[in-house]
Design a protein around this motif. Sequence first.
Motif, PDB file in Angstrom:
ATOM      1  N   LEU A  92       0.819  -1.207   0.000  1.00 42.17           N
ATOM      2  CA  LEU A  92       0.000   0.000   0.000  1.00 42.17           C
ATOM      3  C   LEU A  92       0.856   1.261   0.000  1.00 42.17           C
ATOM      4  O   LEU A  92       0.366   2.348  -0.262  1.00 42.17           O
ATOM      5  CB  LEU A  92      -0.928   0.013   1.214  1.00 42.17           C
ATOM      6  CG  LEU A  92      -2.013  -1.050   1.237  1.00 42.17           C
ATOM      7  CD1 LEU A  92      -2.802  -0.964   2.537  1.00 42.17           C
ATOM      8  CD2 LEU A  92      -2.935  -0.933   0.047  1.00 42.17           C
ATOM      9  N   HIS A  93       2.131   1.127   0.319  1.00 43.60           N
ATOM     10  CA  HIS A  93       3.007   2.284   0.416  1.00 43.60           C
ATOM     11  C   HIS A  93       4.097   2.275  -0.643  1.00 43.60           C
ATOM     12  O   HIS A  93       5.112   2.927  -0.501  1.00 43.60           O
ATOM     13  CB  HIS A  93       3.648   2.339   1.816  1.00 43.60           C
ATOM     14  CG  HIS A  93       2.642   2.521   2.881  1.00 43.60           C
ATOM     15  ND1 HIS A  93       2.029   1.472   3.507  1.00 43.60           N
ATOM     16  CD2 HIS A  93       2.087   3.641   3.404  1.00 43.60           C
ATOM     17  CE1 HIS A  93       1.163   1.928   4.392  1.00 43.60           C
ATOM     18  NE2 HIS A  93       1.177   3.231   4.350  1.00 43.60           N
ATOM     19  N   GLN A 100      -2.607   2.655 -12.723  1.00 41.39           N
ATOM     20  CA  GLN A 100      -3.865   3.362 -12.504  1.00 41.39           C
ATOM     21  C   GLN A 100      -3.583   4.834 -12.258  1.00 41.39           C
ATOM     22  O   GLN A 100      -2.532   5.210 -11.774  1.00 41.39           O
ATOM     23  CB  GLN A 100      -4.596   2.814 -11.277  1.00 41.39           C
ATOM     24  CG  GLN A 100      -5.124   1.416 -11.438  1.00 41.39           C
ATOM     25  CD  GLN A 100      -5.867   0.984 -10.194  1.00 41.39           C
ATOM     26  OE1 GLN A 100      -5.470   1.324  -9.088  1.00 41.39           O
ATOM     27  NE2 GLN A 100      -6.942   0.268 -10.371  1.00 41.39           N
ATOM     28  N   SER A 101      -4.550   5.630 -12.551  1.00 42.69           N
ATOM     29  CA  SER A 101      -4.381   7.057 -12.293  1.00 42.69           C
ATOM     30  C   SER A 101      -4.462   7.339 -10.796  1.00 42.69           C
ATOM     31  O   SER A 101      -4.985   6.544 -10.027  1.00 42.69           O
ATOM     32  CB  SER A 101      -5.458   7.850 -13.026  1.00 42.69           C
ATOM     33  OG  SER A 101      -6.705   7.676 -12.388  1.00 42.69           O
ATOM     34  N   HIS A 102      -3.950   8.474 -10.410  1.00 45.18           N
ATOM     35  CA  HIS A 102      -3.985   8.884  -9.004  1.00 45.18           C
ATOM     36  C   HIS A 102      -5.426   8.972  -8.507  1.00 45.18           C
ATOM     37  O   HIS A 102      -5.726   8.599  -7.382  1.00 45.18           O
ATOM     38  CB  HIS A 102      -3.265  10.229  -8.863  1.00 45.18           C
ATOM     39  CG  HIS A 102      -3.202  10.733  -7.457  1.00 45.18           C
ATOM     40  ND1 HIS A 102      -2.487  10.076  -6.478  1.00 45.18           N
ATOM     41  CD2 HIS A 102      -3.772  11.807  -6.870  1.00 45.18           C
ATOM     42  CE1 HIS A 102      -2.619  10.729  -5.344  1.00 45.18           C
ATOM     43  NE2 HIS A 102      -3.384  11.787  -5.552  1.00 45.18           N
ATOM     44  N   GLU A 103      -6.309   9.445  -9.359  1.00 52.18           N
ATOM     45  CA  GLU A 103      -7.717   9.576  -8.979  1.00 52.18           C
ATOM     46  C   GLU A 103      -8.341   8.207  -8.714  1.00 52.18           C
ATOM     47  O   GLU A 103      -9.090   8.038  -7.753  1.00 52.18           O
ATOM     48  CB  GLU A 103      -8.484  10.292 -10.101  1.00 52.18           C
ATOM     49  CG  GLU A 103      -9.894  10.668  -9.715  1.00 52.18           C
ATOM     50  CD  GLU A 103     -10.560  11.502 -10.797  1.00 52.18           C
ATOM     51  OE1 GLU A 103     -11.633  11.065 -11.267  1.00 52.18           O
ATOM     52  OE2 GLU A 103     -10.008  12.552 -11.148  1.00 52.18           O
ATOM     53  N   ASP A 104      -8.022   7.223  -9.547  1.00 48.18           N
ATOM     54  CA  ASP A 104      -8.531   5.864  -9.320  1.00 48.18           C
ATOM     55  C   ASP A 104      -8.014   5.315  -7.999  1.00 48.18           C
ATOM     56  O   ASP A 104      -8.749   4.658  -7.262  1.00 48.18           O
ATOM     57  CB  ASP A 104      -8.109   4.932 -10.458  1.00 48.18           C
ATOM     58  CG  ASP A 104      -8.859   5.192 -11.747  1.00 48.18           C
ATOM     59  OD1 ASP A 104      -9.893   5.888 -11.704  1.00 48.18           O
ATOM     60  OD2 ASP A 104      -8.405   4.694 -12.797  1.00 48.18           O
ATOM     61  N   ASP A 105      -6.739   5.573  -7.698  1.00 47.59           N
ATOM     62  CA  ASP A 105      -6.161   5.124  -6.435  1.00 47.59           C
ATOM     63  C   ASP A 105      -6.893   5.745  -5.249  1.00 47.59           C
ATOM     64  O   ASP A 105      -7.161   5.073  -4.254  1.00 47.59           O
ATOM     65  CB  ASP A 105      -4.677   5.492  -6.356  1.00 47.59           C
ATOM     66  CG  ASP A 105      -3.814   4.678  -7.312  1.00 47.59           C
ATOM     67  OD1 ASP A 105      -4.289   3.636  -7.801  1.00 47.59           O
ATOM     68  OD2 ASP A 105      -2.663   5.093  -7.549  1.00 47.59           O
ATOM     69  N   LEU A 111     -12.975   3.736  -0.919  1.00 49.43           N
ATOM     70  CA  LEU A 111     -13.882   2.593  -0.809  1.00 49.43           C
ATOM     71  C   LEU A 111     -13.365   1.589   0.209  1.00 49.43           C
ATOM     72  O   LEU A 111     -14.135   1.066   1.021  1.00 49.43           O
ATOM     73  CB  LEU A 111     -14.084   1.930  -2.172  1.00 49.43           C
ATOM     74  CG  LEU A 111     -15.020   0.732  -2.203  1.00 49.43           C
ATOM     75  CD1 LEU A 111     -16.417   1.116  -1.714  1.00 49.43           C
ATOM     76  CD2 LEU A 111     -15.091   0.148  -3.593  1.00 49.43           C
ATOM     77  N   GLN A 112     -12.057   1.329   0.197  1.00 57.32           N
ATOM     78  CA  GLN A 112     -11.490   0.395   1.173  1.00 57.32           C
ATOM     79  C   GLN A 112     -11.671   0.894   2.601  1.00 57.32           C
ATOM     80  O   GLN A 112     -12.008   0.125   3.493  1.00 57.32           O
ATOM     81  CB  GLN A 112     -10.010   0.149   0.887  1.00 57.32           C
ATOM     82  CG  GLN A 112      -9.773  -0.744  -0.305  1.00 57.32           C
ATOM     83  CD  GLN A 112      -8.311  -0.967  -0.602  1.00 57.32           C
ATOM     84  OE1 GLN A 112      -7.469  -0.114  -0.326  1.00 57.32           O
ATOM     85  NE2 GLN A 112      -7.988  -2.114  -1.170  1.00 57.32           N
ATOM     86  N   ARG A 113     -11.441   2.189   2.814  1.00 58.10           N
ATOM     87  CA  ARG A 113     -11.649   2.750   4.168  1.00 58.10           C
ATOM     88  C   ARG A 113     -13.116   2.630   4.579  1.00 58.10           C
ATOM     89  O   ARG A 113     -13.421   2.315   5.728  1.00 58.10           O
ATOM     90  CB  ARG A 113     -11.182   4.195   4.222  1.00 58.10           C
ATOM     91  CG  ARG A 113      -9.693   4.352   4.356  1.00 58.10           C
ATOM     92  CD  ARG A 113      -9.274   5.762   4.741  1.00 58.10           C
ATOM     93  NE  ARG A 113      -9.747   6.809   3.830  1.00 58.10           N
ATOM     94  CZ  ARG A 113      -9.139   7.183   2.715  1.00 58.10           C
ATOM     95  NH1 ARG A 113      -8.025   6.593   2.348  1.00 58.10           N
ATOM     96  NH2 ARG A 113      -9.635   8.144   1.961  1.00 58.10           N
ATOM     97  N   ALA A 114     -14.019   2.886   3.642  1.00 54.93           N
ATOM     98  CA  ALA A 114     -15.446   2.772   3.948  1.00 54.93           C
ATOM     99  C   ALA A 114     -15.788   1.324   4.302  1.00 54.93           C
ATOM    100  O   ALA A 114     -16.528   1.076   5.263  1.00 54.93           O
ATOM    101  CB  ALA A 114     -16.286   3.255   2.773  1.00 54.93           C
ATOM    102  N   MET A 115     -15.240   0.375   3.565  1.00 60.80           N
ATOM    103  CA  MET A 115     -15.510  -1.041   3.861  1.00 60.80           C
ATOM    104  C   MET A 115     -14.916  -1.446   5.200  1.00 60.80           C
ATOM    105  O   MET A 115     -15.524  -2.182   5.959  1.00 60.80           O
ATOM    106  CB  MET A 115     -14.979  -1.944   2.753  1.00 60.80           C
ATOM    107  CG  MET A 115     -15.858  -1.975   1.524  1.00 60.80           C
ATOM    108  SD  MET A 115     -15.366  -3.233   0.338  1.00 60.80           S
ATOM    109  CE  MET A 115     -15.939  -4.723   1.146  1.00 60.80           C
TER     110      MET A 115
END
Length: 167
Positions: A92-93, A100-105, A111-115
């Motif tokens: 992750l670091h 992928q684009s920065h926006e996709d990341d 989404l991962q934080r929300a999950m």
Amino acid sequence: MDRHTIDANFEAKLQAHAGIVRKVAGSYAWSPHDRDDLMQDIVAALWQAWPTYDINRPFSTWMYRVALNVAISNVRGETRRRRHHIAYDPDLHDCEASTQSHEDDEHLALLQRAMQSLDPMNRALLMLYLDERSHREIAEVLGISESNVGTKLTRLKDRLRTTLAAA
């Protein structure tokens, strides 16, 4: 049926639905090491529960149920052990350029934080919904009624909209 046939049937079904194990482990374990451990635990539980599988029911539904039970039990145990510990995940670091684009990341991280913030039941509900499972199948996997699935999904979607909009 001899032991070799039973083993081959289990292995064939496991291979055909291996994505379920990866999806559940990926939704409940954040580091690669933890995901691998959870996948092994899920496969072991599936093998242990294999004699109880009812061939008249969909294998994928049974597999989801077993996998989610293992994952939720794992989360509960880990939560008790690591209340305030966040493991460093080099994946992750990683500072290398991504395809992928920065926006996709950013969207994926959001989404991962929300999950991660969801309780295990709502996380399972969201994962099954995103996997385009029917309300009936979700109800069967989670052990709740179909109408309860609809109600919980509506509340979960509203909650996620609010959470994601605030971020």
